[in-house]
Design a protein around this motif. Structure first.
Motif, PDB file in Angstrom:
ATOM      1  N   ARG A   1       0.825  -1.212   0.000  1.00 12.68           N
ATOM      2  CA  ARG A   1       0.000   0.000   0.000  1.00 12.68           C
ATOM      3  C   ARG A   1       0.859   1.262   0.000  1.00 12.68           C
ATOM      4  O   ARG A   1       0.452   2.299  -0.522  1.00 12.68           O
ATOM      5  CB  ARG A   1      -0.928  -0.008   1.214  1.00 12.68           C
ATOM      6  CG  ARG A   1      -2.001  -1.074   1.171  1.00 12.68           C
ATOM      7  CD  ARG A   1      -3.033  -0.784   0.086  1.00 12.68           C
ATOM      8  NE  ARG A   1      -3.854   0.364   0.467  1.00 12.68           N
ATOM      9  CZ  ARG A   1      -4.263   1.305  -0.373  1.00 12.68           C
ATOM     10  NH1 ARG A   1      -3.909   1.239  -1.657  1.00 12.68           N
ATOM     11  NH2 ARG A   1      -5.009   2.300   0.049  1.00 12.68           N
ATOM     12  N   THR A   2       2.062   1.166   0.614  1.00  7.45           N
ATOM     13  CA  THR A   2       2.988   2.302   0.572  1.00  7.45           C
ATOM     14  C   THR A   2       3.357   2.646  -0.868  1.00  7.45           C
ATOM     15  O   THR A   2       3.625   3.812  -1.196  1.00  7.45           O
ATOM     16  CB  THR A   2       4.262   1.975   1.383  1.00  7.45           C
ATOM     17  OG1 THR A   2       3.894   1.729   2.744  1.00  7.45           O
ATOM     18  CG2 THR A   2       5.253   3.131   1.338  1.00  7.45           C
ATOM     19  N   LEU A   3       3.381   1.635  -1.740  1.00  8.92           N
ATOM     20  CA  LEU A   3       3.656   1.850  -3.156  1.00  8.92           C
ATOM     21  C   LEU A   3       2.420   2.321  -3.915  1.00  8.92           C
ATOM     22  O   LEU A   3       2.432   2.404  -5.142  1.00  8.92           O
ATOM     23  CB  LEU A   3       4.181   0.550  -3.787  1.00  8.92           C
ATOM     24  CG  LEU A   3       5.517   0.041  -3.232  1.00  8.92           C
ATOM     25  CD1 LEU A   3       5.841  -1.330  -3.808  1.00  8.92           C
ATOM     26  CD2 LEU A   3       6.632   1.032  -3.539  1.00  8.92           C
ATOM     27  N   ASP A   4       1.347   2.588  -3.177  1.00  8.01           N
ATOM     28  CA  ASP A   4       0.093   3.102  -3.744  1.00  8.01           C
ATOM     29  C   ASP A   4      -0.628   2.071  -4.593  1.00  8.01           C
ATOM     30  O   ASP A   4      -1.396   2.417  -5.491  1.00  8.01           O
ATOM     31  CB  ASP A   4       0.337   4.373  -4.569  1.00  8.01           C
ATOM     32  CG  ASP A   4      -0.914   5.239  -4.660  1.00  8.01           C
ATOM     33  OD1 ASP A   4      -1.745   5.162  -3.746  1.00  8.01           O
ATOM     34  OD2 ASP A   4      -1.067   5.973  -5.645  1.00  8.01           O
ATOM     35  N   LEU A   5      -0.377   0.792  -4.318  1.00 14.44           N
ATOM     36  CA  LEU A   5      -1.130  -0.252  -5.013  1.00 14.44           C
ATOM     37  C   LEU A   5      -2.556  -0.281  -4.472  1.00 14.44           C
ATOM     38  O   LEU A   5      -2.765  -0.311  -3.258  1.00 14.44           O
ATOM     39  CB  LEU A   5      -0.477  -1.620  -4.810  1.00 14.44           C
ATOM     40  CG  LEU A   5       0.841  -1.893  -5.543  1.00 14.44           C
ATOM     41  CD1 LEU A   5       1.363  -3.262  -5.167  1.00 14.44           C
ATOM     42  CD2 LEU A   5       0.656  -1.785  -7.038  1.00 14.44           C
ATOM     43  N   PRO A   6      -3.547  -0.280  -5.340  1.00 12.43           N
ATOM     44  CA  PRO A   6      -4.937  -0.371  -4.867  1.00 12.43           C
ATOM     45  C   PRO A   6      -5.173  -1.686  -4.135  1.00 12.43           C
ATOM     46  O   PRO A   6      -4.497  -2.691  -4.393  1.00 12.43           O
ATOM     47  CB  PRO A   6      -5.758  -0.298  -6.163  1.00 12.43           C
ATOM     48  CG  PRO A   6      -4.827   0.267  -7.191  1.00 12.43           C
ATOM     49  CD  PRO A   6      -3.461  -0.176  -6.803  1.00 12.43           C
ATOM     50  N   VAL A   7      -6.149  -1.674  -3.241  1.00  8.35           N
ATOM     51  CA  VAL A   7      -6.432  -2.872  -2.448  1.00  8.35           C
ATOM     52  C   VAL A   7      -6.743  -4.085  -3.325  1.00  8.35           C
ATOM     53  O   VAL A   7      -6.257  -5.187  -3.042  1.00  8.35           O
ATOM     54  CB  VAL A   7      -7.576  -2.602  -1.452  1.00  8.35           C
ATOM     55  CG1 VAL A   7      -7.994  -3.892  -0.746  1.00  8.35           C
ATOM     56  CG2 VAL A   7      -7.148  -1.551  -0.418  1.00  8.35           C
ATOM     57  N   PRO A   8      -7.543  -3.949  -4.414  1.00  8.25           N
ATOM     58  CA  PRO A   8      -7.774  -5.132  -5.260  1.00  8.25           C
ATOM     59  C   PRO A   8      -6.482  -5.718  -5.834  1.00  8.25           C
ATOM     60  O   PRO A   8      -6.358  -6.937  -5.974  1.00  8.25           O
ATOM     61  CB  PRO A   8      -8.685  -4.597  -6.376  1.00  8.25           C
ATOM     62  CG  PRO A   8      -9.391  -3.433  -5.744  1.00  8.25           C
ATOM     63  CD  PRO A   8      -8.370  -2.807  -4.841  1.00  8.25           C
ATOM     64  N   GLU A   9      -5.503  -4.843  -6.174  1.00  7.96           N
ATOM     65  CA  GLU A   9      -4.216  -5.337  -6.681  1.00  7.96           C
ATOM     66  C   GLU A   9      -3.475  -6.082  -5.565  1.00  7.96           C
ATOM     67  O   GLU A   9      -2.832  -7.109  -5.805  1.00  7.96           O
ATOM     68  CB  GLU A   9      -3.376  -4.165  -7.199  1.00  7.96           C
ATOM     69  CG  GLU A   9      -3.976  -3.428  -8.377  1.00  7.96           C
ATOM     70  CD  GLU A   9      -3.972  -4.262  -9.644  1.00  7.96           C
ATOM     71  OE1 GLU A   9      -3.119  -5.154  -9.770  1.00  7.96           O
ATOM     72  OE2 GLU A   9      -4.843  -4.031 -10.506  1.00  7.96           O
ATOM     73  N   VAL A  10      -3.541  -5.536  -4.349  1.00  8.80           N
ATOM     74  CA  VAL A  10      -2.910  -6.202  -3.207  1.00  8.80           C
ATOM     75  C   VAL A  10      -3.520  -7.585  -3.003  1.00  8.80           C
ATOM     76  O   VAL A  10      -2.816  -8.572  -2.764  1.00  8.80           O
ATOM     77  CB  VAL A  10      -3.055  -5.341  -1.934  1.00  8.80           C
ATOM     78  CG1 VAL A  10      -2.577  -6.121  -0.705  1.00  8.80           C
ATOM     79  CG2 VAL A  10      -2.275  -4.041  -2.074  1.00  8.80           C
ATOM     80  N   GLU A  11      -4.843  -7.657  -3.113  1.00  5.69           N
ATOM     81  CA  GLU A  11      -5.523  -8.943  -2.937  1.00  5.69           C
ATOM     82  C   GLU A  11      -5.052  -9.960  -3.971  1.00  5.69           C
ATOM     83  O   GLU A  11      -4.844 -11.135  -3.656  1.00  5.69           O
ATOM     84  CB  GLU A  11      -7.039  -8.744  -3.045  1.00  5.69           C
ATOM     85  CG  GLU A  11      -7.637  -7.996  -1.860  1.00  5.69           C
ATOM     86  CD  GLU A  11      -9.129  -7.775  -2.048  1.00  5.69           C
ATOM     87  OE1 GLU A  11      -9.587  -7.701  -3.208  1.00  5.69           O
ATOM     88  OE2 GLU A  11      -9.832  -7.669  -1.029  1.00  5.69           O
ATOM     89  N   ARG A  12      -4.865  -9.507  -5.214  1.00  6.36           N
ATOM     90  CA  ARG A  12      -4.429 -10.434  -6.257  1.00  6.36           C
ATOM     91  C   ARG A  12      -3.022 -10.955  -5.988  1.00  6.36           C
ATOM     92  O   ARG A  12      -2.710 -12.106  -6.264  1.00  6.36           O
ATOM     93  CB  ARG A  12      -4.510  -9.761  -7.636  1.00  6.36           C
ATOM     94  CG  ARG A  12      -5.921  -9.729  -8.196  1.00  6.36           C
ATOM     95  CD  ARG A  12      -5.936  -9.399  -9.665  1.00  6.36           C
ATOM     96  NE  ARG A  12      -5.717  -7.978  -9.896  1.00  6.36           N
ATOM     97  CZ  ARG A  12      -6.699  -7.093  -9.932  1.00  6.36           C
ATOM     98  NH1 ARG A  12      -7.946  -7.472  -9.733  1.00  6.36           N
ATOM     99  NH2 ARG A  12      -6.436  -5.825 -10.153  1.00  6.36           N
ATOM    100  N   VAL A  13      -2.167 -10.079  -5.469  1.00  2.84           N
ATOM    101  CA  VAL A  13      -0.810 -10.521  -5.130  1.00  2.84           C
ATOM    102  C   VAL A  13      -0.853 -11.553  -4.004  1.00  2.84           C
ATOM    103  O   VAL A  13      -0.209 -12.607  -4.073  1.00  2.84           O
ATOM    104  CB  VAL A  13       0.066  -9.324  -4.722  1.00  2.84           C
ATOM    105  CG1 VAL A  13       1.410  -9.804  -4.171  1.00  2.84           C
ATOM    106  CG2 VAL A  13       0.299  -8.401  -5.917  1.00  2.84           C
TER     107      VAL A  13
END
Length: 304
Positions: free
Chosen positions: A60-72
């Motif tokens: 999230r510090t890299l400004d990745l949206p939550v849906p992208e975080v979930e996919r990772v």
């Protein structure tokens, strides 16, 4: 710490350096594994949740949206793919900011009486700008019945590559070009060269030949040589002759010279394109003008 140690939601938040609200948010989305529940039904978390929460915080510090975080986290996407996508988005935002900055400089530095006109030009263009209106202009301008591969090649060579960090002058040139290509046309045939008309011959043969002629003439235009007869001019004239199923003769060249001189021109498009690209490579319009001048010169010499 024992692997069996469990923390309350507040203890996990304190260890991870986040708020209780943040832990609850990610837990409710199923991103934090619960170790157990207390007798009162409260959540308890172990070291796996702490590691997961720290990873989420880094992403999230890299400004990745939550849906992208979930996919990772779910391994639906690799981290490399998500990072690459984020870099593309950031690049697009940076380009938009650079264009906005140059547009603001353009407004700041112009004379007060020019400001309203320039503001209208700027307001008609998306940020970051799109070259789609230019491509549509060429698809309308080109004669019908051209093969798709030829249309694509011509559009690719005629639509300029936009700079990622433009100068105010380049922003002004593009907004003027956008206004030019989106201006309403009074009629479908109005303003078209004779070769584009229904009796203009075989346009596919013509444009195939013109592409070859432009390629031959380009080095001479780039070197700023004066227009002259030669292979490039012969190829240029031959393209028109073959498209009309006739021979390349002195009489044909004389007639072609007059026809090309009377054809409608879009020099404004090519001049603005040259300003936008700021490239040493000549535009197709500049090459066409060079070949027309070479033809006019040859016809004049033979007539004299």
């Amino acid at each position: 710490m024992s692997p069996d140690t469990l923390w309350s939601i507040g203890e996990l938040a304190e260890r991870a350096g986040v708020t209780v609200k943040t832990v609850r948010f990610y837990s409710d989305r199923g991103l934090l594994p619960e170790g157990a529940r207390s007798s009162g039904g409260h959540r308890r978390y172990g070291s796996e949740a702490l590691d997961r929460l720290r990873l989420i915080r880094s992403l999230r510090t890299l400004d990745l949206p939550v849906p992208e975080v979930e996919r990772v986290l779910d391994q639906d996407d690799t981290l490399e793919d998500v990072v690459a996508g984020q870099l593309r988005q950031i690049g697009s935002r940076l380009t938009a900011l650079r264009w906005q900055e140059a547009a603001l400089q353009l407004l700041r530095d112009c004379a007060p009486e020019e400001r309203a006109t320039r503001l209208r030009l700027i307001g008609a263009v998306s940020v970051p700008p799109s070259t789609a209106p230019l491509a549509r202009f060429w698809r309308r301008w080109l004669p019908p019945r051209l093969p798709a591969r030829l249309v694509s090649a011509i559009v690719d060579h005629s639509v300029p590559q936009l700079p990622e960090g433009p100068t105010p002058a380049q922003v002004l040139a593009f907004t003027r070009l956008h206004a030019f290509v989106t201006a309403p046309c009074p009629g479908t045939d109005n303003g078209q060269p004779a070769a584009h008309q229904p009796d203009g011959g075989r346009p596919a043969v013509l444009y195939d030949g013109l592409v070859e002629a432009y390629t031959l003439a380009s080095p001479q235009v780039r070197a700023e040589r004066s227009p002259r007869a030669g292979e490039a001019l012969d190829c240029f004239v031959s393209a028109y002759a073959r498209s009309r199923d006739t021979r390349d003769t002195p009489a044909f060249r004389h007639g072609l010279s007059g026809q090309l001189a009377a054809d409608p021109r879009i020099d404004h498009y090519w001049n603005l394109t040259a300003e936008i690209t700021a490239s040493p490579e000549p535009t197709p319009g500049a090459i066409h003008d060079w070949l027309c001048a070479a033809l006019d010169d040859q016809v004049a010499r033979e007539a004299g």
